[in-house]
Design a protein around this motif. Structure first.
Motif, mmCIF file in Angstrom:
data_model
loop_
_atom_site.group_PDB
_atom_site.id
_atom_site.type_symbol
_atom_site.label_atom_id
_atom_site.label_comp_id
_atom_site.label_asym_id
_atom_site.label_seq_id
_atom_site.Cartn_x
_atom_site.Cartn_y
_atom_site.Cartn_z
ATOM 1 N N ARG A 72 0.825 -1.208 0.000
ATOM 2 C CA ARG A 72 0.000 0.000 0.000
ATOM 3 C C ARG A 72 0.867 1.268 0.000
ATOM 4 O O ARG A 72 0.364 2.381 -0.013
ATOM 5 C CB ARG A 72 -0.884 0.012 1.245
ATOM 6 C CG ARG A 72 -2.024 -0.992 1.166
ATOM 7 C CD ARG A 72 -2.701 -1.162 2.490
ATOM 8 N NE ARG A 72 -3.834 -2.078 2.376
ATOM 9 C CZ ARG A 72 -3.712 -3.407 2.382
ATOM 10 N NH1 ARG A 72 -2.527 -3.963 2.491
ATOM 11 N NH2 ARG A 72 -4.791 -4.152 2.278
ATOM 12 N N LEU A 73 2.190 1.087 0.057
ATOM 13 C CA LEU A 73 3.121 2.225 0.129
ATOM 14 C C LEU A 73 4.085 2.152 -1.055
ATOM 15 O O LEU A 73 4.462 1.058 -1.478
ATOM 16 C CB LEU A 73 3.923 2.148 1.426
ATOM 17 C CG LEU A 73 3.124 2.061 2.727
ATOM 18 C CD1 LEU A 73 4.042 1.656 3.880
ATOM 19 C CD2 LEU A 73 2.446 3.384 3.036
ATOM 20 N N ASN A 126 8.456 14.596 20.942
ATOM 21 C CA ASN A 126 8.407 13.329 21.687
ATOM 22 C C ASN A 126 9.010 13.514 23.076
ATOM 23 O O ASN A 126 8.433 13.105 24.094
ATOM 24 C CB ASN A 126 9.198 12.225 20.971
ATOM 25 C CG ASN A 126 8.499 11.586 19.785
ATOM 26 O OD1 ASN A 126 8.851 10.506 19.372
ATOM 27 N ND2 ASN A 126 7.517 12.251 19.206
ATOM 28 N N ALA A 129 6.627 15.627 25.203
ATOM 29 C CA ALA A 129 5.411 14.919 25.636
ATOM 30 C C ALA A 129 5.745 13.974 26.791
ATOM 31 O O ALA A 129 4.986 13.855 27.756
ATOM 32 C CB ALA A 129 4.792 14.158 24.471
ATOM 33 N N ASP A 130 6.889 13.320 26.695
ATOM 34 C CA ASP A 130 7.295 12.431 27.780
ATOM 35 C C ASP A 130 7.738 13.233 29.004
ATOM 36 O O ASP A 130 7.477 12.833 30.143
ATOM 37 C CB ASP A 130 8.449 11.527 27.320
ATOM 38 C CG ASP A 130 7.955 10.325 26.526
ATOM 39 O OD1 ASP A 130 6.779 9.947 26.682
ATOM 40 O OD2 ASP A 130 8.743 9.770 25.749
ATOM 41 N N GLN A 133 4.789 14.271 30.671
ATOM 42 C CA GLN A 133 3.804 13.192 30.834
ATOM 43 C C GLN A 133 2.414 13.662 30.390
ATOM 44 O O GLN A 133 1.421 13.541 31.119
ATOM 45 C CB GLN A 133 3.776 12.708 32.296
ATOM 46 C CG GLN A 133 5.025 11.949 32.678
ATOM 47 C CD GLN A 133 5.076 10.585 31.987
ATOM 48 O OE1 GLN A 133 4.234 9.727 32.201
ATOM 49 N NE2 GLN A 133 6.052 10.412 31.090
ATOM 50 N N ILE A 134 2.377 14.197 29.179
ATOM 51 C CA ILE A 134 1.125 14.754 28.662
ATOM 52 C C ILE A 134 0.116 13.635 28.412
ATOM 53 O O ILE A 134 0.427 12.603 27.831
ATOM 54 C CB ILE A 134 1.385 15.548 27.366
ATOM 55 C CG1 ILE A 134 2.360 16.704 27.669
ATOM 56 C CG2 ILE A 134 0.076 16.080 26.781
ATOM 57 C CD1 ILE A 134 2.827 17.468 26.450
ATOM 58 N N GLU A 135 -1.114 13.876 28.873
ATOM 59 C CA GLU A 135 -2.178 12.873 28.695
ATOM 60 C C GLU A 135 -2.650 12.845 27.247
ATOM 61 O O GLU A 135 -2.881 13.902 26.658
ATOM 62 C CB GLU A 135 -3.384 13.224 29.558
ATOM 63 C CG GLU A 135 -3.073 13.317 31.025
ATOM 64 C CD GLU A 135 -4.234 13.933 31.783
ATOM 65 O OE1 GLU A 135 -5.395 13.594 31.468
ATOM 66 O OE2 GLU A 135 -3.976 14.755 32.677
ATOM 67 N N PRO A 136 -2.845 11.656 26.690
ATOM 68 C CA PRO A 136 -3.387 11.578 25.334
ATOM 69 C C PRO A 136 -4.730 12.299 25.230
ATOM 70 O O PRO A 136 -5.531 12.277 26.167
ATOM 71 C CB PRO A 136 -3.578 10.073 25.104
ATOM 72 C CG PRO A 136 -2.629 9.418 26.047
ATOM 73 C CD PRO A 136 -2.515 10.328 27.233
ATOM 74 N N ASP A 137 -4.951 12.953 24.106
ATOM 75 C CA ASP A 137 -6.283 13.439 23.758
ATOM 76 C C ASP A 137 -7.077 12.180 23.425
ATOM 77 O O ASP A 137 -6.707 11.441 22.508
ATOM 78 C CB ASP A 137 -6.199 14.333 22.508
ATOM 79 C CG ASP A 137 -5.259 15.515 22.727
ATOM 80 O OD1 ASP A 137 -5.558 16.373 23.559
ATOM 81 O OD2 ASP A 137 -4.200 15.552 22.061
ATOM 82 N N ILE A 138 -8.109 11.907 24.178
ATOM 83 C CA ILE A 138 -8.815 10.627 24.006
ATOM 84 C C ILE A 138 -9.574 10.573 22.678
ATOM 85 O O ILE A 138 -10.395 11.417 22.381
ATOM 86 C CB ILE A 138 -9.796 10.362 25.167
ATOM 87 C CG1 ILE A 138 -9.066 10.415 26.498
ATOM 88 C CG2 ILE A 138 -10.505 9.003 24.982
ATOM 89 C CD1 ILE A 138 -8.040 9.351 26.743
ATOM 90 N N LEU A 139 -9.253 9.563 21.901
ATOM 91 C CA LEU A 139 -9.916 9.337 20.622
ATOM 92 C C LEU A 139 -10.240 7.853 20.523
ATOM 93 O O LEU A 139 -9.499 7.027 21.034
ATOM 94 C CB LEU A 139 -8.967 9.707 19.477
ATOM 95 C CG LEU A 139 -8.563 11.176 19.412
ATOM 96 C CD1 LEU A 139 -7.397 11.356 18.481
ATOM 97 C CD2 LEU A 139 -9.753 12.007 18.952
ATOM 98 N N PRO A 140 -11.326 7.505 19.853
ATOM 99 C CA PRO A 140 -11.637 6.077 19.687
ATOM 100 C C PRO A 140 -10.570 5.416 18.796
ATOM 101 O O PRO A 140 -10.006 6.072 17.919
ATOM 102 C CB PRO A 140 -12.997 6.083 18.992
ATOM 103 C CG PRO A 140 -13.124 7.439 18.383
ATOM 104 C CD PRO A 140 -12.299 8.373 19.214
ATOM 105 N N PRO A 141 -10.290 4.132 19.002
ATOM 106 C CA PRO A 141 -9.289 3.460 18.163
ATOM 107 C C PRO A 141 -9.750 3.345 16.709
ATOM 108 O O PRO A 141 -10.949 3.432 16.416
ATOM 109 C CB PRO A 141 -9.147 2.074 18.798
ATOM 110 C CG PRO A 141 -10.368 1.874 19.615
ATOM 111 C CD PRO A 141 -10.844 3.239 20.021
ATOM 112 N N LEU A 142 -8.768 3.169 15.824
ATOM 113 C CA LEU A 142 -9.002 3.025 14.385
ATOM 114 C C LEU A 142 -9.804 1.753 14.107
ATOM 115 O O LEU A 142 -9.421 0.689 14.588
ATOM 116 C CB LEU A 142 -7.635 2.950 13.716
ATOM 117 C CG LEU A 142 -7.533 3.131 12.217
ATOM 118 C CD1 LEU A 142 -8.059 4.480 11.775
ATOM 119 C CD2 LEU A 142 -6.071 2.989 11.804
#
Lengths: 142, 142, 142, 142, 142, 142
Positions: A72-73, A126, A129-130, A133-142
């Motif tokens: 696909r790439l 990166n 963010a570490d 310890q930034i919290e993920p923006d919550i998103l539903p999985p793919l």
């Protein structure tokens, strides 16, 4: 005051290769359309089973058409991923190898610069963010 | 037995933002066409100068058209680089963020799988090249 | 969709500690002037020899006055180094712990932001130097 | 049996530099009070936009007085952070460059040893905290 | 086009060593049954306290019988761990040093290949687990 | 104030698996003698080709008897290598998974402590060797 890299094992020269190793050497040269066996493979050949496991997987992912797989790439994107990973890991051999591959595919020095600018920038975010310890923006999985 | 990630600073909420921070928040939402300010930027805002330095660079590299720059890479390739770096660094926030960006650009789960298969494979060859201290195949620079 | 960190061993509670472990717990609390034993030490205590090796070294380097050693660095600089290393390694526990230590020493959120801005920037230049395999500017050793 | 680092691109010599690149080269030498352009910048110059993005950010953070910014950290602390990050990433060019900078600022070999002793120790505790997946001691954010 | 590693400090030669450093040099040679002091220790000797802290810990863990400690692991397993860590960190000096130690213990090139095949494979699965942010399979702690 | 890990894709449940994926799931459970499919494999299954490439290689290296291969290392040593790599990479999922595997093989908490003490110590010497750019002690390759 300066000293180079010191290989830990003696690579298997093409002239020394027999059996499975010789067959894989031939396949590497044919698949990659090159006329020498890169150091990576000559070193892995010190354990023939290991050589085979690594080459089989690399061939399937980087030369999919040779195993009847459709990627696909495109080849340049695949090498860009390889370079981004190698640069992030600071792997000297790998950076050289994948930069050479990109250039063979037609990437010029300014495009390489842009790829690496993006690698460099996200190395930075990166770490941040570490570091926070930034919290993920919550998103539903793919 | 389980505990989550613990943020080290309190993010600056959109409602609290003033001056330079508020202006950057607005620019982030407009540039990224999103209706909230991701946690990354709300945390960086605890030092407004730092927020500006990071955003200016990211905007130039990832949203080049907004600063009149022409990129040699398409948006999906740029996000793939970001994801490859983030996965290699094991940065949780970043992996989530760039996977979300790729999916917004139309990348499906199988293509993501192929990108990550390549990331995974070269993580392996990187470790091997370093583990054997393999000498670069000498090639002239680009 | 979310799951936390899963500890791999059960920490030794203060009430359970005896002998060498109890003595080290007491020394940690006295040396660090805190009234609880942080998780790090309670986990290391599952192998008492290991606990002792780590604590002895940390005490010598981070609390030099307690062992009659004179440090060339002030306590804040020492914690800044610890945080820079921890952020670069992406170690969650360590980032939290050293941020807390810095704050106890009086570091405010803007100064933390500047420390991390520098951490982030050099994460970026590190990746670039490796990505291009830049040759060192030759200088005589210190 | 030994081989050195192989640069992937040809750096832009000072004599070849024109326009934006020449201006940045001059600014680097004036800002850093050195009489040559380090390899890092000559390599980044292969993509002039990228050179500018990196130099602008580095100048703001490491030479704040030249852009009218007041730093909360002294120059030695800033270079110590740079060295701690570079050592943790194992970046050869960067370790050499920041060690040279520290020595120019007056850091002697014993102080360098103490800085690196702390870098080394926390590399160890970082690995341990991750190896045991130690839960953060919960503390409110800064 | 190629340049080697550039040491940042001048090592302390055996003939120059006095006092604590000389005593540790003698202990290193006796403990490791070698007739020279490896570069690592000659460099650490530029800060004698640091030399002592590192040597004390390494001796306790890698030569436990010399301090009356009983190890639960055999010497080859201990060196395999050292090599796995060093390869994963891409530390050139360390990879060379621990490969040499393994070979002295009788490890042949094929076994080394198997060790590194496992190192390489899990570098890959590590990257994948982080890339997908895979949730731990919940298990009670040890 | 705390948030967990956020998976980026939805795993393929056992009940949903068909064809190649179902066959691999069955093989994983039979080979590993477990009665569930760990999250790692259920996530990789989102790209069936990738699942197959990873499983084939892992099976050959970690369960050699099932493919008629003879390993030079015992199962505990193989899992120790996996844990050392995972801890060094800070991979949460992997640390949990390989700690669980070691414990199933009979490793107790004190032995785990010794393994990790060695991991921790060499993380430290790795950082130091890189931080000083220590030149390898020249030895002929294996």
């Amino acid at each position: 005051m300066t000293a180079g890299r010191v290989a830990t094992v003696a690579p298997i020269a093409e002239a020394e290769a027999t059996g499975k190793v010789a067959a894989i050497y031939a396949d590497i040269k044919a698949t990659k359309k090159i006329d020498f066996v890169p150091n990576m493979w000559r070193v892995l050949a010190t354990n023939a089973d290991h050589l085979e496991l690594v080459w089989t997987r690399l061939k399937a992912l980087m030369h999919p058409e040779t195993v009847g797989r459709t990627s696909r790439l495109d080849p340049t994107t695949r090498e860009i991923i390889a370079l981004a990973v190698s640069a992030t890991n600071g792997c000297a051999y790998c950076v050289n190898s994948h930069t050479a591959a990109l250039r063979k595919l037609g990437t010029d020095v300014e495009t390489l610069g842009e790829v690496l600018a993006i690698v460099g920038m996200f190395s930075s975010t990166n770490a941040l963010a570490d570091a926070y310890q930034i919290e993920p923006d919550i998103l539903p999985p793919l």
